[in-house]
Design a protein around this motif. Structure first.
Motif, mmCIF file in Angstrom:
data_model
loop_
_atom_site.group_PDB
_atom_site.id
_atom_site.type_symbol
_atom_site.label_atom_id
_atom_site.label_comp_id
_atom_site.label_asym_id
_atom_site.label_seq_id
_atom_site.Cartn_x
_atom_site.Cartn_y
_atom_site.Cartn_z
ATOM 1 N N GLU A 73 0.827 -1.209 0.000
ATOM 2 C CA GLU A 73 0.000 0.000 0.000
ATOM 3 C C GLU A 73 0.865 1.264 0.000
ATOM 4 N N VAL A 74 1.941 1.271 0.770
ATOM 5 C CA VAL A 74 2.849 2.426 0.774
ATOM 6 C C VAL A 74 3.501 2.573 -0.602
ATOM 7 N N ALA A 75 3.844 1.456 -1.226
ATOM 8 C CA ALA A 75 4.426 1.509 -2.574
ATOM 9 C C ALA A 75 3.429 2.111 -3.562
ATOM 10 N N ARG A 76 2.153 1.744 -3.436
ATOM 11 C CA ARG A 76 1.132 2.347 -4.310
ATOM 12 C C ARG A 76 1.063 3.862 -4.100
ATOM 13 N N GLN A 77 1.089 4.293 -2.850
ATOM 14 C CA GLN A 77 1.049 5.732 -2.550
ATOM 15 C C GLN A 77 2.272 6.428 -3.134
ATOM 16 N N PHE A 78 3.405 5.746 -3.082
ATOM 17 C CA PHE A 78 4.651 6.274 -3.631
ATOM 18 C C PHE A 78 4.503 6.491 -5.145
ATOM 19 N N VAL A 79 3.924 5.519 -5.841
ATOM 20 C CA VAL A 79 3.698 5.640 -7.286
ATOM 21 C C VAL A 79 2.734 6.793 -7.565
ATOM 22 N N ARG A 80 1.652 6.863 -6.800
ATOM 23 C CA ARG A 80 0.657 7.927 -6.996
ATOM 24 C C ARG A 80 1.240 9.312 -6.729
ATOM 25 N N SER A 81 2.172 9.406 -5.795
ATOM 26 C CA SER A 81 2.766 10.709 -5.457
ATOM 27 C C SER A 81 3.529 11.297 -6.641
ATOM 28 N N GLY A 82 3.907 10.436 -7.586
ATOM 29 C CA GLY A 82 4.579 10.895 -8.801
ATOM 30 C C GLY A 82 3.598 11.189 -9.930
ATOM 31 N N GLY A 83 2.295 11.133 -9.631
ATOM 32 C CA GLY A 83 1.282 11.434 -10.634
ATOM 33 C C GLY A 83 0.889 10.249 -11.506
ATOM 34 N N ASP A 84 1.256 9.041 -11.089
ATOM 35 C CA ASP A 84 0.984 7.848 -11.888
ATOM 36 C C ASP A 84 -0.030 6.941 -11.205
ATOM 37 N N ILE A 85 -0.565 6.012 -11.985
ATOM 38 C CA ILE A 85 -1.466 4.982 -11.488
ATOM 39 C C ILE A 85 -0.659 3.689 -11.402
ATOM 40 N N PRO A 86 -0.698 2.980 -10.269
ATOM 41 C CA PRO A 86 0.029 1.708 -10.188
ATOM 42 C C PRO A 86 -0.405 0.749 -11.291
ATOM 43 N N CYS A 87 0.563 0.110 -11.909
ATOM 44 C CA CYS A 87 0.325 -0.732 -13.083
ATOM 45 C C CYS A 87 -0.358 -2.053 -12.761
ATOM 46 N N LEU A 88 -1.044 -2.547 -13.779
ATOM 47 C CA LEU A 88 -1.586 -3.896 -13.817
ATOM 48 C C LEU A 88 -0.518 -4.818 -14.402
ATOM 49 N N PRO A 89 -0.621 -6.140 -14.192
ATOM 50 C CA PRO A 89 0.359 -7.055 -14.789
ATOM 51 C C PRO A 89 0.486 -6.919 -16.308
ATOM 52 N N ALA A 90 -0.625 -6.722 -17.009
ATOM 53 C CA ALA A 90 -0.575 -6.588 -18.472
ATOM 54 C C ALA A 90 0.260 -5.382 -18.893
ATOM 55 N N GLU A 91 0.363 -4.389 -18.024
ATOM 56 C CA GLU A 91 1.133 -3.181 -18.351
ATOM 57 C C GLU A 91 2.622 -3.348 -18.069
ATOM 58 N N VAL A 92 2.968 -4.244 -17.144
ATOM 59 C CA VAL A 92 4.376 -4.517 -16.832
ATOM 60 C C VAL A 92 4.951 -5.600 -17.747
ATOM 61 N N ALA A 93 4.129 -6.532 -18.189
ATOM 62 C CA ALA A 93 4.604 -7.660 -19.001
ATOM 63 C C ALA A 93 5.439 -7.247 -20.219
ATOM 64 N N PRO A 94 5.094 -6.155 -20.942
ATOM 65 C CA PRO A 94 5.912 -5.793 -22.110
ATOM 66 C C PRO A 94 7.358 -5.417 -21.763
ATOM 67 N N LEU A 95 7.633 -5.147 -20.498
ATOM 68 C CA LEU A 95 9.011 -4.842 -20.102
ATOM 69 C C LEU A 95 9.921 -6.057 -20.263
ATOM 70 N N ALA A 96 9.319 -7.216 -20.496
ATOM 71 C CA ALA A 96 10.119 -8.414 -20.767
ATOM 72 C C ALA A 96 11.029 -8.191 -21.968
ATOM 73 N N GLU A 97 10.626 -7.312 -22.876
ATOM 74 C CA GLU A 97 11.456 -7.013 -24.049
ATOM 75 C C GLU A 97 12.770 -6.336 -23.671
ATOM 76 N N VAL A 98 12.790 -5.656 -22.537
ATOM 77 C CA VAL A 98 13.986 -4.893 -22.137
ATOM 78 C C VAL A 98 14.509 -5.335 -20.767
ATOM 79 N N TRP A 99 14.175 -6.553 -20.324
ATOM 80 C CA TRP A 99 14.590 -6.990 -18.998
ATOM 81 C C TRP A 99 16.106 -6.922 -18.837
ATOM 82 N N GLN A 100 16.844 -7.284 -19.872
ATOM 83 C CA GLN A 100 18.308 -7.306 -19.758
ATOM 84 C C GLN A 100 18.856 -5.892 -19.566
ATOM 85 N N GLU A 101 18.327 -4.954 -20.289
ATOM 86 C CA GLU A 101 18.759 -3.560 -20.127
ATOM 87 C C GLU A 101 18.397 -3.045 -18.732
#
Length: 161
Positions: A73-101
């Motif tokens: 919950e604190v992590a969610r508040q941390f994300v929101r404090s930057g003006g963002d909405i905490p991601c869903l899994p479908a939104e993080v999954a594409p980062l698999a393309e750049v995991w090594q970087e």
């Protein structure tokens, strides 16, 4: 291919040009990474994966890291404090393309916290689990974390709100 930009070392990373496919099933996203949990590919509720969204969207994800251990919950508040909405899994999954970087610049885990616990997958005991992308080459995959807290090595993904 998404591009990774370090905005503030150890604090904020932006990944531009992320193509989120809300229609992609968890099984499809997980199969490209060797150490994804079988649970992701076999019994994951698609509604918990994509939040009921459909279609595709190109976006920028902002990854933030706390310098201390925090609860989900604190992590969610941390994300929101930057003006963002905490991601869903479908939104993080594409980062698999750049995991090594991401790994090369120091990211271990990227968590998809969801907006609240109702968006989290639940195990057989009813305990909420958070989906995360593990960027460690030994364990690279889409996995589940118990909802008890996050160490300082975790990064939290947000989508502009």
């Amino acid at each position: 291919m998404p591009t990774v930009q370090v905005v503030k070392p150890d604090e904020l990373i932006e990944v531009h040009g992320v193509l989120v496919n809300y229609d992609q099933l968890p099984q499809e996203a997980a199969k490209s990474l060797p150490h994804s949990l079988p649970l992701i590919s076999s019994s994951f509720d698609p509604a918990k994966w994509n939040g009921g969204k459909s279609g595709q969207k190109e976006t920028t994800l902002r990854l933030r890291r706390s310098d201390r251990s925090v609860s989900t919950e604190v992590a969610r508040q941390f994300v929101r404090s930057g003006g963002d909405i905490p991601c869903l899994p479908a939104e993080v999954a594409p980062l698999a393309e750049v995991w090594q970087e991401l790994w090369e610049i120091g990211l271990w885990y990227v968590a998809a916290l969801g907006e609240d616990d109702s968006q989290l997958w639940r195990d057989a005991n009813g305990q909420p689990r958070v989906v995360f992308l593990d960027c460690n080459p030994k364990y690279v995959g889409i996995n589940l974390h118990c909802n008890v807290g996050w160490y300082h090595l975790a990064w939290f993904a947000g989508i502009p709100g």
